[in-house]
Design a protein around this motif. Structure first.
Motif, PDB file in Angstrom:
ATOM      1  N   ALA A   1      16.215  -2.257  -1.945  1.00 58.44           N
ATOM      2  CA  ALA A   1      14.805  -1.726  -2.438  1.00 58.44           C
ATOM      3  C   ALA A   1      13.875  -2.645  -2.561  1.00 58.44           C
ATOM      4  O   ALA A   1      13.274  -1.931  -2.303  1.00 58.44           O
ATOM      5  N   VAL A   2      13.609  -3.903  -1.701  1.00 61.87           N
ATOM      6  CA  VAL A   2      12.133  -4.468  -1.793  1.00 61.87           C
ATOM      7  C   VAL A   2      11.961  -4.348  -0.277  1.00 61.87           C
ATOM      8  O   VAL A   2      11.913  -5.582   1.069  1.00 61.87           O
TER       9      VAL A   2
ATOM     10  N   GLU B   1       2.795  -3.110  -4.181  1.00 52.68           N
ATOM     11  CA  GLU B   1       3.955  -2.383  -3.764  1.00 52.68           C
ATOM     12  C   GLU B   1       4.570  -2.934  -3.988  1.00 52.68           C
ATOM     13  O   GLU B   1       6.104  -3.290  -4.809  1.00 52.68           O
ATOM     14  N   THR B   2       4.975  -4.017  -3.984  1.00 51.50           N
ATOM     15  CA  THR B   2       5.990  -5.761  -4.404  1.00 51.50           C
ATOM     16  C   THR B   2       6.152  -6.039  -5.253  1.00 51.50           C
ATOM     17  O   THR B   2       7.054  -6.192  -6.160  1.00 51.50           O
TER      18      THR B   2
ATOM     19  N   ASP C   1      13.910  -2.931  -9.341  1.00 48.65           N
ATOM     20  CA  ASP C   1      15.306  -4.001  -8.658  1.00 48.65           C
ATOM     21  C   ASP C   1      16.020  -4.029  -9.708  1.00 48.65           C
ATOM     22  O   ASP C   1      16.497  -5.940  -9.412  1.00 48.65           O
TER      23      ASP C   1
ATOM     24  N   SER D   1       6.741  -1.245  -8.988  1.00 37.65           N
ATOM     25  CA  SER D   1       6.432  -2.130  -8.306  1.00 37.65           C
ATOM     26  C   SER D   1       8.393  -2.395  -7.775  1.00 37.65           C
ATOM     27  O   SER D   1       9.288  -1.780  -8.251  1.00 37.65           O
ATOM     28  N   LYS D   2       8.598  -2.570  -6.374  1.00 39.68           N
ATOM     29  CA  LYS D   2       9.912  -2.611  -5.974  1.00 39.68           C
ATOM     30  C   LYS D   2      10.760  -3.940  -6.669  1.00 39.68           C
ATOM     31  O   LYS D   2      11.859  -3.879  -6.859  1.00 39.68           O
TER      32      LYS D   2
ATOM     33  N   ASN E   1       9.427  -1.527   3.495  1.00 43.58           N
ATOM     34  CA  ASN E   1       8.962  -0.810   3.423  1.00 43.58           C
ATOM     35  C   ASN E   1       8.606  -1.018   4.966  1.00 43.58           C
ATOM     36  O   ASN E   1       9.423  -1.241   5.632  1.00 43.58           O
TER      37      ASN E   1
END
Length: 332
Positions: A60-61, A295-296, A307, A302-303, A63
């Motif tokens: 999930a984390v 994005e993280t 999660d 966010s990722k 790109n």
């Protein structure tokens, strides 16, 4: 509270008896291979190192560039190399405070060797806005004792304060342990007990590695412990050494630190509020506009914040509403 002498002679168990030779985590918990530098490098907190390792390897984390996070443990080799060029020989930061300090040095030097610091602590100095503290989960710090300890499985804050000030008449034989300077667990514990560093009593062994129950060598000893760490250490994860030994996390003021049993074991997010705390990834404020940072870590979508399965698997509580918030700025 009285200022205490912190002379340890004759008052603590020796390092060998505490098993201090067992403190280093296996190298496989660092990026493996060590040249797998990835896009964001983090250092710091012992408390959050394993959940960040889990997130670093989560599908999930990721790109378009692959896995995003490379997270270096608090203990291991003396130095680390965090990037392919210009970042060799960095002293490994052991704990929240040292992780943030390393990030500050990197920011001042402009080397770009460290992208974020793991921290179990929030900022204390709001006069600076250089760093942003991004919450992503919740933890509890409580005390742990040996399984067969004669110490009660529930103590009050007042009783624990007396023990750590070495003033307890109720438990005069208690042998309190405390993590080393720079540990977030140490700071959180003293704050919860209403103690300053000057209040730490002469009988306290205050140079242990946090969240390592193997160091509890007899039934009279007790130590602060991250409940999320204690849960994750017992789950058999390949990258999480089981450092619990025979330790058990205990109740404070009548609040149990965990709920459920077996696979349903979870952190009690309704624990006494003094011992509940958020955990953070700290980034330079000037980098908040960076697309990968955004994005993280940033905002609830966010990722990392999305999660939830990984965060809970490693024993932490979810903070859905304010996960990824960027309003908290300051310094330690």
């Amino acid at each position: 509270m009285n200022v205490k002498s912190r002379v340890k002679a004759g008052a603590v168990v020796g390092a060998a008896a505490l098993g201090l030779g067992l403190l280093s985590s296996p190298a496989s918990a660092d990026p493996s291979p060590a040249t797998d530098y990835r896009q964001l490098t983090g250092v710091g907190s012992d408390t959050t190192q394993h959940v960040m390792n889990g997130l670093s390897n989560s599908t999930a984390v990721t790109n378009a560039g692959g896995k995003i996070i490379a997270s270096w443990n608090a203990t291991g080799t003396a130095t680390i190399t965090t990037k392919a060029t210009g970042c060799a020989g960095i002293t490994r930061p052991n704990g929240s405070v040292l992780g943030v300090s390393a990030l500050n040095r990197d920011l001042a030097d402009g080397t770009g060797c460290i992208d974020f610091a793991r921290s179990a602590l929030g900022p204390v100095d709001a006069s600076s806005t250089d760093l942003t503290w991004i919450p992503f989960a919740r933890d509890v710090v409580t005390y742990a004792t040996d399984l067969g300890s004669p110490l009660p499985p529930n103590l009050t804050t007042e009783q624990l304060t007396d023990i750590y000030e070495c003033d307890s008449t109720e438990f005069p034989n208690a042998q309190p342990l405390l993590p080393h300077s720079g540990s977030g667990t140490r700071t959180l514990w003293l704050q919860a007990l209403g103690m300053s560093e000057a209040d730490v009593g002469y009988c306290v062994n205050d140079d242990i590695q946090p969240n390592d129950g193997v160091q509890i060598a007899n039934g009279s000893q007790l130590m602060p412990y991250s409940v999320a760490q204690w849960i994750s250490q017992g789950k058999g994860f390949a990258d999480v050494p089981n450092r619990r030994g025979q330790s058990r996390v205990r109740s404070i003021n009548g609040f149990a630190p965990i709920t459920g049993t077996g696979p349903a074991l979870a952190l009690n997010t309704n624990f006494d509020a003094k011992y509940l705390h958020d955990v953070y990834n700290v980034v330079p404020t000037e980098n908040l506009s960076d697309a990968v940072i955004t994005e993280t870590f940033l905002r609830s979508n966010s990722k990392v914040c999305r999660d939830i399965d990984t965060i809970q698997a490693y024993g932490f509580g979810v903070i859905t509403r304010w996960c990824g918030d960027t309003t908290l700025k300051g310094e330690r």
